[in-house]
Design an enzyme around this catalytic site. Structure first.
Site, PDB file in Angstrom:
ATOM      1  N   HIS A  39       0.001  19.286 -25.231  1.00  0.00           N
ATOM      2  CA  HIS A  39      -0.064  17.835 -25.095  1.00  0.00           C
ATOM      3  C   HIS A  39      -1.249  17.190 -25.797  1.00  0.00           C
ATOM      4  O   HIS A  39      -1.218  16.004 -26.102  1.00  0.00           O
ATOM      5  CB  HIS A  39      -0.049  17.441 -23.618  1.00  0.00           C
ATOM      6  CG  HIS A  39       1.345  17.456 -23.045  1.00  0.00           C
ATOM      7  ND1 HIS A  39       2.108  18.600 -22.992  1.00  0.00           N
ATOM      8  CD2 HIS A  39       2.140  16.469 -22.545  1.00  0.00           C
ATOM      9  CE1 HIS A  39       3.285  18.325 -22.459  1.00  0.00           C
ATOM     10  NE2 HIS A  39       3.329  17.039 -22.183  1.00  0.00           N
ATOM     11  N   HIS A  54      -0.213  14.044 -28.020  1.00  0.00           N
ATOM     12  CA  HIS A  54      -0.670  12.660 -27.860  1.00  0.00           C
ATOM     13  C   HIS A  54      -1.207  12.112 -29.175  1.00  0.00           C
ATOM     14  O   HIS A  54      -0.985  10.948 -29.508  1.00  0.00           O
ATOM     15  CB  HIS A  54      -1.731  12.565 -26.759  1.00  0.00           C
ATOM     16  CG  HIS A  54      -1.180  12.840 -25.388  1.00  0.00           C
ATOM     17  ND1 HIS A  54       0.013  12.303 -24.952  1.00  0.00           N
ATOM     18  CD2 HIS A  54      -1.635  13.595 -24.358  1.00  0.00           C
ATOM     19  CE1 HIS A  54       0.270  12.716 -23.717  1.00  0.00           C
ATOM     20  NE2 HIS A  54      -0.716  13.504 -23.329  1.00  0.00           N
ATOM     21  N   HIS A  85       8.741  12.608 -27.443  1.00  0.00           N
ATOM     22  CA  HIS A  85       7.650  13.291 -26.759  1.00  0.00           C
ATOM     23  C   HIS A  85       7.813  14.810 -26.813  1.00  0.00           C
ATOM     24  O   HIS A  85       6.882  15.542 -27.164  1.00  0.00           O
ATOM     25  CB  HIS A  85       7.560  12.808 -25.310  1.00  0.00           C
ATOM     26  CG  HIS A  85       6.488  13.486 -24.516  1.00  0.00           C
ATOM     27  ND1 HIS A  85       5.145  13.307 -24.785  1.00  0.00           N
ATOM     28  CD2 HIS A  85       6.542  14.366 -23.488  1.00  0.00           C
ATOM     29  CE1 HIS A  85       4.430  14.042 -23.944  1.00  0.00           C
ATOM     30  NE2 HIS A  85       5.254  14.689 -23.146  1.00  0.00           N
ATOM     31  N   GLU A 124       9.961  20.907 -22.842  1.00  0.00           N
ATOM     32  CA  GLU A 124       9.109  20.998 -21.654  1.00  0.00           C
ATOM     33  C   GLU A 124       9.467  22.223 -20.808  1.00  0.00           C
ATOM     34  O   GLU A 124       8.634  22.741 -20.071  1.00  0.00           O
ATOM     35  CB  GLU A 124       9.208  19.722 -20.818  1.00  0.00           C
ATOM     36  CG  GLU A 124       8.538  18.498 -21.451  1.00  0.00           C
ATOM     37  CD  GLU A 124       7.010  18.475 -21.265  1.00  0.00           C
ATOM     38  OE1 GLU A 124       6.455  19.352 -20.581  1.00  0.00           O
ATOM     39  OE2 GLU A 124       6.376  17.560 -21.839  1.00  0.00           O
ATOM     40  N   ARG A 169      -3.117  22.585 -12.609  1.00  0.00           N
ATOM     41  CA  ARG A 169      -2.211  21.554 -13.129  1.00  0.00           C
ATOM     42  C   ARG A 169      -2.509  21.203 -14.584  1.00  0.00           C
ATOM     43  O   ARG A 169      -1.628  20.872 -15.355  1.00  0.00           O
ATOM     44  CB  ARG A 169      -2.270  20.297 -12.254  1.00  0.00           C
ATOM     45  CG  ARG A 169      -1.257  19.237 -12.688  1.00  0.00           C
ATOM     46  CD  ARG A 169      -0.942  18.195 -11.623  1.00  0.00           C
ATOM     47  NE  ARG A 169       0.163  17.359 -12.087  1.00  0.00           N
ATOM     48  CZ  ARG A 169       0.802  16.459 -11.351  1.00  0.00           C
ATOM     49  NH1 ARG A 169       0.466  16.278 -10.083  1.00  0.00           N
ATOM     50  NH2 ARG A 169       1.780  15.742 -11.858  1.00  0.00           N
ATOM     51  N   ASN A 173      -0.796  20.717 -19.489  1.00  0.00           N
ATOM     52  CA  ASN A 173      -1.087  19.957 -20.705  1.00  0.00           C
ATOM     53  C   ASN A 173      -0.933  20.796 -21.968  1.00  0.00           C
ATOM     54  O   ASN A 173      -1.238  20.328 -23.068  1.00  0.00           O
ATOM     55  CB  ASN A 173      -2.509  19.383 -20.642  1.00  0.00           C
ATOM     56  CG  ASN A 173      -2.613  18.268 -19.628  1.00  0.00           C
ATOM     57  OD1 ASN A 173      -1.650  17.549 -19.393  1.00  0.00           O
ATOM     58  ND2 ASN A 173      -3.774  18.135 -19.006  1.00  0.00           N
ATOM     59  N   ARG A 188       0.809  -1.225   0.000  1.00  0.00           N
ATOM     60  CA  ARG A 188       0.000   0.000   0.000  1.00  0.00           C
ATOM     61  C   ARG A 188       0.840   1.272   0.000  1.00  0.00           C
ATOM     62  O   ARG A 188       0.371   2.336   0.417  1.00  0.00           O
ATOM     63  CB  ARG A 188      -0.960   0.048   1.192  1.00  0.00           C
ATOM     64  CG  ARG A 188      -2.105  -0.919   1.080  1.00  0.00           C
ATOM     65  CD  ARG A 188      -3.254  -0.550   2.013  1.00  0.00           C
ATOM     66  NE  ARG A 188      -4.109  -1.703   2.157  1.00  0.00           N
ATOM     67  CZ  ARG A 188      -3.957  -2.625   3.098  1.00  0.00           C
ATOM     68  NH1 ARG A 188      -3.014  -2.496   3.997  1.00  0.00           N
ATOM     69  NH2 ARG A 188      -4.776  -3.656   3.149  1.00  0.00           N
ATOM     70  N   LYS A 212       7.009  23.575 -11.824  1.00  0.00           N
ATOM     71  CA  LYS A 212       6.234  22.338 -11.736  1.00  0.00           C
ATOM     72  C   LYS A 212       5.825  22.060 -10.286  1.00  0.00           C
ATOM     73  O   LYS A 212       4.675  21.714  -9.998  1.00  0.00           O
ATOM     74  CB  LYS A 212       7.069  21.173 -12.283  1.00  0.00           C
ATOM     75  CG  LYS A 212       6.409  19.797 -12.195  1.00  0.00           C
ATOM     76  CD  LYS A 212       5.496  19.514 -13.362  1.00  0.00           C
ATOM     77  CE  LYS A 212       4.793  18.170 -13.258  1.00  0.00           C
ATOM     78  NZ  LYS A 212       5.469  17.097 -13.976  1.00  0.00           N
ATOM     79  N   GLU A 250      -4.760  17.296 -10.233  1.00  0.00           N
ATOM     80  CA  GLU A 250      -5.257  17.808 -11.502  1.00  0.00           C
ATOM     81  C   GLU A 250      -6.772  17.935 -11.476  1.00  0.00           C
ATOM     82  O   GLU A 250      -7.491  17.285 -12.241  1.00  0.00           O
ATOM     83  CB  GLU A 250      -4.800  16.912 -12.672  1.00  0.00           C
ATOM     84  CG  GLU A 250      -4.882  17.631 -14.008  1.00  0.00           C
ATOM     85  CD  GLU A 250      -4.160  16.881 -15.133  1.00  0.00           C
ATOM     86  OE1 GLU A 250      -3.198  16.158 -14.862  1.00  0.00           O
ATOM     87  OE2 GLU A 250      -4.580  17.057 -16.282  1.00  0.00           O
ATOM     88  N   LYS A 275       3.039  11.883 -10.536  1.00  0.00           N
ATOM     89  CA  LYS A 275       2.285  11.027 -11.454  1.00  0.00           C
ATOM     90  C   LYS A 275       3.134   9.816 -11.799  1.00  0.00           C
ATOM     91  O   LYS A 275       4.210   9.961 -12.374  1.00  0.00           O
ATOM     92  CB  LYS A 275       1.926  11.784 -12.735  1.00  0.00           C
ATOM     93  CG  LYS A 275       0.736  12.711 -12.597  1.00  0.00           C
ATOM     94  CD  LYS A 275       0.278  13.179 -13.978  1.00  0.00           C
ATOM     95  CE  LYS A 275      -0.860  14.188 -13.873  1.00  0.00           C
ATOM     96  NZ  LYS A 275      -1.261  14.694 -15.198  1.00  0.00           N
TER      97      LYS A 275
END
Lengths: 353, 353
Positions: free
Chosen positions: A226, A230, A243, A161, A219, A223, A97, A203, A213, A119
Site C-alpha cells: 500500500h 498510495h 486500487h 487484496e 494490522r 499495508n 455519537r 482480516k 493499528e 475503518k
C-alpha cells in the site's frame, strides 16, 4: 438479511445507503427483507464515485436521518462497494455519537477488505481518508451473487487484496490461489467462496488482535503493497489505475526490495508476480520520474528523510515491517527490470475498458 | 502541563484550541510549557459561544491541522469550557481516525463534568450534540486558579453538576456541600479542591463502569436533572438560563416526582432544593405552558407516548431510572407549589448579569 439485521442490532428502523445502479438492482430486495423482519426501512441514494466520500455528503446523511426520525434504535445499512461502506460507516459512527451499522458489500474488494475491520471515513479536498473513525459493523452480509454483474477488471482488482492477505499471512491460501485463481475470477462458487471466506477470516483475526493499528501491531502488515500503491494513486490522480491494481504493483516492488535486503529468499517476488499476472493485474509501477515518487512517499513533508514502516514479505505467507526512507524504498536504480505490462509500455486503456 | 502532555501522549506537536479571552490570558503559559517540554506548539482561536460547536468549525480545524503538518504524532489541547472541549475532542476523535487529545478545562462546569468521560461532539442546526463520538482525553489538566476570573453565576451553575453527582451517588459529598458550598463558591482552596476532586472521581468511576452509556448501565444516572433541563434549554432557546441552572430546576422537579411516586422518602426534594437555593440556583421551572414542555420532552416525535428513562433520586446519594411518559413526568397539576425564584416571578435578568 432482514432477520439477521434485526437479530444483531435490535433496530426498529433501517436506512439503506446505496448508489443508483444498486438502488435499482438490489435495494428493493433488501428493503423487502428488512420490512418482512419488522423494521421500518428507508433508502438513500448517493451518487456513484469517490466524490461522494465527503463531509458534505455525511452532513446530508445526518439531515436525512433526522428527517426520518432515526434515533439510537436505528441502523444504517451500507449496500455497495468501499465508498458506500466508508461513508455510511462514518455517518453511523458519529450520528448521535454512534448508531449500529451493517455492511452489505457488493464488490469483491469490499467483501474481502473494506467491509471487515471497522475503518470508516471520508476524504478532505487535500487527501483521502483524512477524517474517520473505527466503528465495527454489527454484521457483514456477503452475497456472492452480487458479483455476477461486476466487470472482470474489478474482480481482478479485488482479488489483489486476497493475494495480499495470502502473501502476508497464509501460504496455503497462496497455493490455493495459484491453483484456482482462474476459477475464482470466473466466479466458480466453490473456489470463490473459499477465497472470500479465508480472506475475511484473516482480516477479522488481524483486526481482533490489533483493532486500532497500533505501532507494533499486526494490522499494519495489511499495508503490504500500500505504500507505493498510495503513491501511484496520487500520481495518477486516482484515475486510470484501480486500487487493487496499484496494490499489485506495490506488492511486487516490495517483494523485490525484500529480496535485495535479504529479508525474503530469492524467487519470492517472481512467484508473487506470476500469480498476479495470471490474474491479469499490472505488476510494474507507472513510468513517473523517481523524484515524483519520492515526493509522493514523503508523508511528513517537514522531515524529508523520515523513515516509513515499509511492509515487505519474508517469503510467501509471512510479512514484516522494515523502517526505510523514501530513497531506500525507491533506490536510484530501482527500475532495472524490463517494464512489461506497466502503464508506460502498455497503456491500460488498451486493456479494453 | 507540557511535561505531562509529553509523558502521556509522546506527541511531537501540540495544537492548543481556545477562545479569544483565554488565548490572551492562559494560552501563552500553556504554549511556553509545551515548548519547554520539547513539543512544537501552535495556537488556534475559535470564536466564543456555542455557535462554534459546528461541523463548519470542525472542518476548519482539520484544515489548520493539515496546514501545520499534524499527523498521529500530534495532540490537540482543548483550553477552555465545554464548547472548546467538545469541539476539539470531536476533531481529535475523527482527524486521521483519531489522534490524542488533552483537556484543560477553565470553567467549573467543564472541570467537574464535560472534561471527564470522553463525550465529544458538535451541534447540527436542528439540535445540540447530534453528531459526536466517544474519545477519551489522555489527560485532564485542572488548574483551579483559572476559576478566579469566572463570574459567580457561572461558578454556581458549575456547582449544580457537583450537587447532581452528590445527590445521585455520594451522600457524604452532599453533606460536605451543605456545610461548605459557600466556601466552594468563594473559591476557598481546600473545599474547592475537595469538591472538584470528588466530582471528577465520581464521574471517572461511572464512566469506567459504563463508558458508552449502555441501556442498563450506570452512566445514564448522570442524566439526573437533565431531561427537563434540556426541555428548559429548548424552550428558552439556550439563552437566559445556564445549563447548570436548568439542571438545578430539573433535579428539584425530579425529586418531587420521586416523592410522589414513593421512590424517594419525603423531605428529599426539600433538602436538595435548600442546598441549590443556598448556592443561588433557580429551582422552579420557567412558566411555559405544560403543552410546550410536553412537546419538548417528546424526543421520538413518531411515538408521542414513548417512555423516557427518567432519572430520580431514591434519597440523597442514590438515584434510579423510572420509565415515564412525558405526561407522567409532568402531570396535569405539576405546578402546585408557589413559583418563588423561578423565571416567571423573578426574571433572572434581575439577578445582576
Amino acid at each position: 438479511v432482514g432477520e439477521e439485521v434485526a437479530r444483531r442490532t435490535g433496530a426498529r428502523v433501517a436506512v439503506v445507503v446505496t448508489v443508483p445502479v444498486l438502488a435499482r438492482r438490489y435495494a428493493p430486495v433488501a428493503l423487502r427483507s428488512l420490512r418482512a423482519a419488522g423494521l421500518r426501512a428507508h433508502r438513500v441514494v448517493v451518487p456513484d464515485g469517490d466524490a461522494s466520500k465527503s463531509l458534505a455528503r455525511v452532513r446530508q446523511l445526518y439531515e436525512v436521518l433526522l428527517d426520518l426520525g432515526v434515533d439510537r434504535s436505528g441502523v444504517l445499512v451500507a449496500l455497495g462497494g468501499g465508498m458506500v461502506g466508508d461513508l455510511t460507516g462514518f455517518a453511523a459512527a458519529t450520528f448521535l455519537r454512534g448508531i449500529p451499522f451493517v455492511q452489505i458489500p457488493t464488490t469483491l474488494l469490499a467483501m474481502v477488505d473494506a467491509s471487515v475491520g471497522g475503518k470508516v471515513g471520508v476524504n478532505l479536498p487535500r487527501g483521502k481518508n483524512l477524517v474517520g473513525a473505527f466503528h465495527q459493523p454489527r454484521l457483514v452480509w456477503i452475497d456472492l451473487a452480487t458479483l455476477g454483474t461486476l466487470p472482470l477488471r474489478q474482480r481482478a482488482a479485488g482479488l489483489a487484496e486476497v493475494v495480499k492477505k495470502a502473501a502476508a499471512f497464509d501460504a496455503r491460501l497462496f497455493e490455493r490461489l495459484e491453483a484456482e485463481a482462474g476459477d475464482v475470477l470466473a466466479l466458480a462458487q466453490g473456489p470463490l467462496l473459499a477465497a472470500v471466506e479465508r480472506a475475511c477470516a484473516i482480516k477479522a483475526e488481524v483486526v481482533r488482535r490489533d483493532e486500532r493499528e497500533g505501532e507494533a501491531g499486526v494490522r499494519r502488515l495489511l499495508n503490504f503493497g500500500h505504500t507505493l500503491a498510495h503513491a501511484v494513486e496520487t500520481l495518477t490522480g486516482y484515475r486510470r489505475v484501480l486500487h487493487g491494481e496499484a496494490v499489485a504493483m506495490g506488492m511486487v516492488h516490495a517483494a523485490r526490495r525484500s529480496e535485495d535486503l535479504a529479508v525474503a529468499p530469492a524467487g519470492t517476488a517472481a512467484r508473487l508476480e506470476a500469480l498476479l499476472r495470471r490474474i491479469g493485474l499490472p505488476t510494474e509501477l507507472p513510468r513517473f520520474p523517481r523524484r515524483a515518487y519520492l515526493a509522493a512517499l514523503r508523508v511528513d513533508k517537514k522531515r524529508r528523510d523520515a523513515r516509513i514502516d515499509y511492509i515487505v514479505p519474508r517469503g510467501i505467507g509471512s510479512a514484516t515491517s522494515v523502517p526505510l526512507t523514501p530513497a531506500e524504498i525507491l533506490p536510484a536504480r530501482w527500475r532495472r527490470r524490463p517494464a512489461e505490462g506497466c502503464l508506460g509500455s502498455e497503456p491500460m486503456g488498451a486493456r479494453g475498458r
